[in-house]
Motif scaffolding. Structure first.
Motif, PDB file in Angstrom:
ATOM      1  N   ASP A  54       7.274  -5.317  12.018  1.00 25.22           N
ATOM      2  CA  ASP A  54       5.329  -4.673  11.407  1.00 25.22           C
ATOM      3  C   ASP A  54       5.328  -3.673  10.018  1.00 25.22           C
ATOM      4  N   SER A  55       3.944  -3.110  10.560  1.00 26.65           N
ATOM      5  CA  SER A  55       3.650  -3.110   9.092  1.00 26.65           C
ATOM      6  C   SER A  55       4.894  -1.575   8.656  1.00 26.65           C
ATOM      7  N   LEU A  56       4.562  -0.357   9.403  1.00 25.33           N
ATOM      8  CA  LEU A  56       5.691   0.412   9.426  1.00 25.33           C
ATOM      9  C   LEU A  56       7.083  -0.414   8.728  1.00 25.33           C
ATOM     10  N   LYS A  57       7.967  -1.075   9.473  1.00 24.95           N
ATOM     11  CA  LYS A  57       9.124  -1.200   9.996  1.00 24.95           C
ATOM     12  C   LYS A  57       8.981  -1.635   8.162  1.00 24.95           C
ATOM     13  N   LEU A  58       7.985  -2.579   7.441  1.00 26.15           N
ATOM     14  CA  LEU A  58       7.916  -3.156   6.498  1.00 26.15           C
ATOM     15  C   LEU A  58       7.859  -2.685   5.314  1.00 26.15           C
ATOM     16  N   SER A  59       7.069  -1.133   5.011  1.00 27.64           N
ATOM     17  CA  SER A  59       7.251  -0.599   4.232  1.00 27.64           C
ATOM     18  C   SER A  59       8.336   0.426   3.893  1.00 27.64           C
ATOM     19  N   GLN A  60       8.823   0.669   5.326  1.00 25.59           N
ATOM     20  CA  GLN A  60      10.573   1.560   5.365  1.00 25.59           C
ATOM     21  C   GLN A  60      10.990   0.436   4.565  1.00 25.59           C
ATOM     22  N   ILE A  71       9.364 -10.694  -2.264  1.00 21.36           N
ATOM     23  CA  ILE A  71       8.101 -11.507  -1.297  1.00 21.36           C
ATOM     24  C   ILE A  71       7.357 -11.506  -0.518  1.00 21.36           C
ATOM     25  N   PHE A  72       6.205 -10.902  -0.573  1.00 22.60           N
ATOM     26  CA  PHE A  72       5.856 -10.418   0.700  1.00 22.60           C
ATOM     27  C   PHE A  72       5.295 -11.365   1.648  1.00 22.60           C
ATOM     28  N   CYS A  73       5.686 -11.932   2.592  1.00 25.52           N
ATOM     29  CA  CYS A  73       4.623 -12.729   3.091  1.00 25.52           C
ATOM     30  C   CYS A  73       4.165 -12.575   4.693  1.00 25.52           C
ATOM     31  N   GLY A  74       3.041 -12.026   4.031  1.00 24.96           N
ATOM     32  CA  GLY A  74       1.805 -10.725   4.825  1.00 24.96           C
ATOM     33  C   GLY A  74       0.583 -11.110   4.152  1.00 24.96           C
ATOM     34  N   VAL A  75       0.000  -9.938   3.785  1.00 23.26           N
ATOM     35  CA  VAL A  75      -1.580 -10.081   3.182  1.00 23.26           C
ATOM     36  C   VAL A  75      -1.445  -9.185   2.374  1.00 23.26           C
ATOM     37  N   HIS A  76      -2.585  -8.847   1.583  1.00 20.94           N
ATOM     38  CA  HIS A  76      -2.448  -8.390   0.025  1.00 20.94           C
ATOM     39  C   HIS A  76      -2.236  -6.665   0.097  1.00 20.94           C
ATOM     40  N   PHE A  77      -2.328  -6.031   1.262  1.00 19.02           N
ATOM     41  CA  PHE A  77      -2.561  -4.767   1.517  1.00 19.02           C
ATOM     42  C   PHE A  77      -0.966  -4.256   1.811  1.00 19.02           C
ATOM     43  N   MET A  78      -0.343  -5.270   2.526  1.00 17.72           N
ATOM     44  CA  MET A  78       1.052  -4.794   2.348  1.00 17.72           C
ATOM     45  C   MET A  78       1.615  -5.352   1.008  1.00 17.72           C
TER      46      MET A  78
END
Ligand code: 13P
Length: 367
Positions: A54-60, A71-78
């Motif tokens: 989720d967003s928390l785990k990916l930012s950690q 490479i972030f397979c997600g959206v711009h803010f991520m």
């Protein structure tokens, strides 16, 4: 070859070959590249993620990695968040630059600054309001929060963040998602009389001065276009048709839906709930379709329904396809060989980075 020409060539190539190319490029680049994949990504892309979450785990994860390329397979803010949390010599790439988030676009820097100015006609916001931005927001808004004593939250830690915020100042301005703020406050027992909605299209957000003075939680009128499609009637139908079914909802769903659910949580929490359930437990899940379909495949012993009879797909998350992932890896390889510069790099301006990082670090320290 320029980015567009490469993509055109890749769209003319059979998908099985593209998947093979991705595999080879990943092997060739090794630990130089970390692929982060959000749970909403389509299966063919998700399968290549080194870390999913989720967003928390990916930012950690972004804050911890030393890989030179992400490479972030997600959206711009991520991808912006990853760029803020990594060092200047690390490169963050968003495979398709058009992968945005309509909710993140519902609050911009100018509107939030105007809101702050309007609030200051009645109260002193820098003394009594903590600005809290959902991670689904631009880097400019994260920067605004950092500069004004505020913080970032995700759907996985919103309660902790609200507790921290009220511990510092008596009021919270929460943007851009009304529902995450409202559902979290509701779960904490905050009464309706403490909350107001701020509509950025109206003077004073559509509120009288006395309501602003009284409010403890000011909720920005923003929403996720996928999660707003779930309705309480869908929960009723599921309960009528399936005995002992558990309803799981993402907190971006409306309060009316969350109030009827058995469990409300982030994508990572929803996955945990399903994985820990006993064989035979049935679920209806109110979040994006790709994740629900993946859970169905992963847990064939647990009947899983999509909460809505309509297809609720995040069209921007869906934009990242194997062709774009392959192009991103190719661009890294070619730039390392000195043939070209990196395509689709996400770079947050330094002056925003400093404050935005502070707001994100406040959040990460709470974990
Ligand atoms: P999670 O942090 O729960 O994965 O949610 C991210 C998101 O964008 C939901 O729309």
């Amino acid at each position: 070859m320029n980015a567009q020409a490469l993509l055109t060539q890749l769209y003319d190539t059979p998908e099985t070959d593209i998947l093979e190319q991705i595999k080879q490029l990943k092997a060739e680049l090794g630990d130089q590249v970390l692929i982060l994949g959000h749970h909403y990504q389509r299966e063919e892309v998700f399968a290549f993620a080194d870390v999913s979450g989720d967003s928390l785990k990916l930012s950690q994860q972004a804050a911890e990695t030393s890989a030179p390329y992400i490479i972030f397979c997600g959206v711009h803010f991520m991808a912006e968040t990853a760029d803020i949390l990594t060092s200047d010599d690390q490169t963050v790439i968003l495979p398709d630059l058009a992968a945005g988030c309509s909710m993140a676009d519902m609050a911009d820097d100018e509107q939030v600054t105007r809101c702050w100015q309007q609030l200051s006609e009645i109260i002193n916001p820098d003394e009594c309001v903590t600005p809290v931005t959902y991670i689904n927001s631009t880097a400019a808004l994260k920067s605004f929060c950092g500069e004004h004593g505020g913080i970032v939250c995700t759907s996985g830690n919103a309660q902790k963040v609200l507790e921290w915020s009220w511990g510092n100042r008596e009021k919270i301005l929460f943007f851009p998602d009304q529902h995450l703020g409202e559902n979290t406050a509701m779960a904490m027992g905050v009464p309706d009389s403490d909350m107001i909605i701020w509509d950025p299209a109206l003077p004073m957000g559509g509120n009288h001065a006395d309501a602003i003075e009284k409010a403890r939680l000011i909720l920005w009128k923003g929403f996720c276009s996928v999660h707003q499609l779930f309705k309480p009637e869908h929960t009723d139908t599921m309960r009528r048709n399936h005995a002992d079914i558990e309803i799981l909802a993402h907190p971006e769903c409306s309060r009316a839906v969350c109030e009827t659910a058995d469990f409300v949580g982030s994508t990572e929490m929803i996955i945990k709930r399903v994985s820990e359930a006993e064989t035979g437990q049935a679920f209806a899940i109110g979040t994006e379709l790709n994740l629900v379909n993946r859970l169905r495949i992963q847990f064939p012993d647990k009947p899983i329904w999509f909460l809505s009879p309509m297809v609720c797909m995040c069209s921007t998350m869906f934009r990242t396809d194997p062709q774009h992932l392959c192009a991103a890896l190719t661009s890294i390889r070619d730039s390392r060989n000195g043939h070209q510069t990196i395509n689709n790099q996400i770079t947050v301006p330094q002056q925003q980075k400093r404050w935005a990082r502070l707001a994100l670090e406040r959040m990460l320290h709470l974990a």
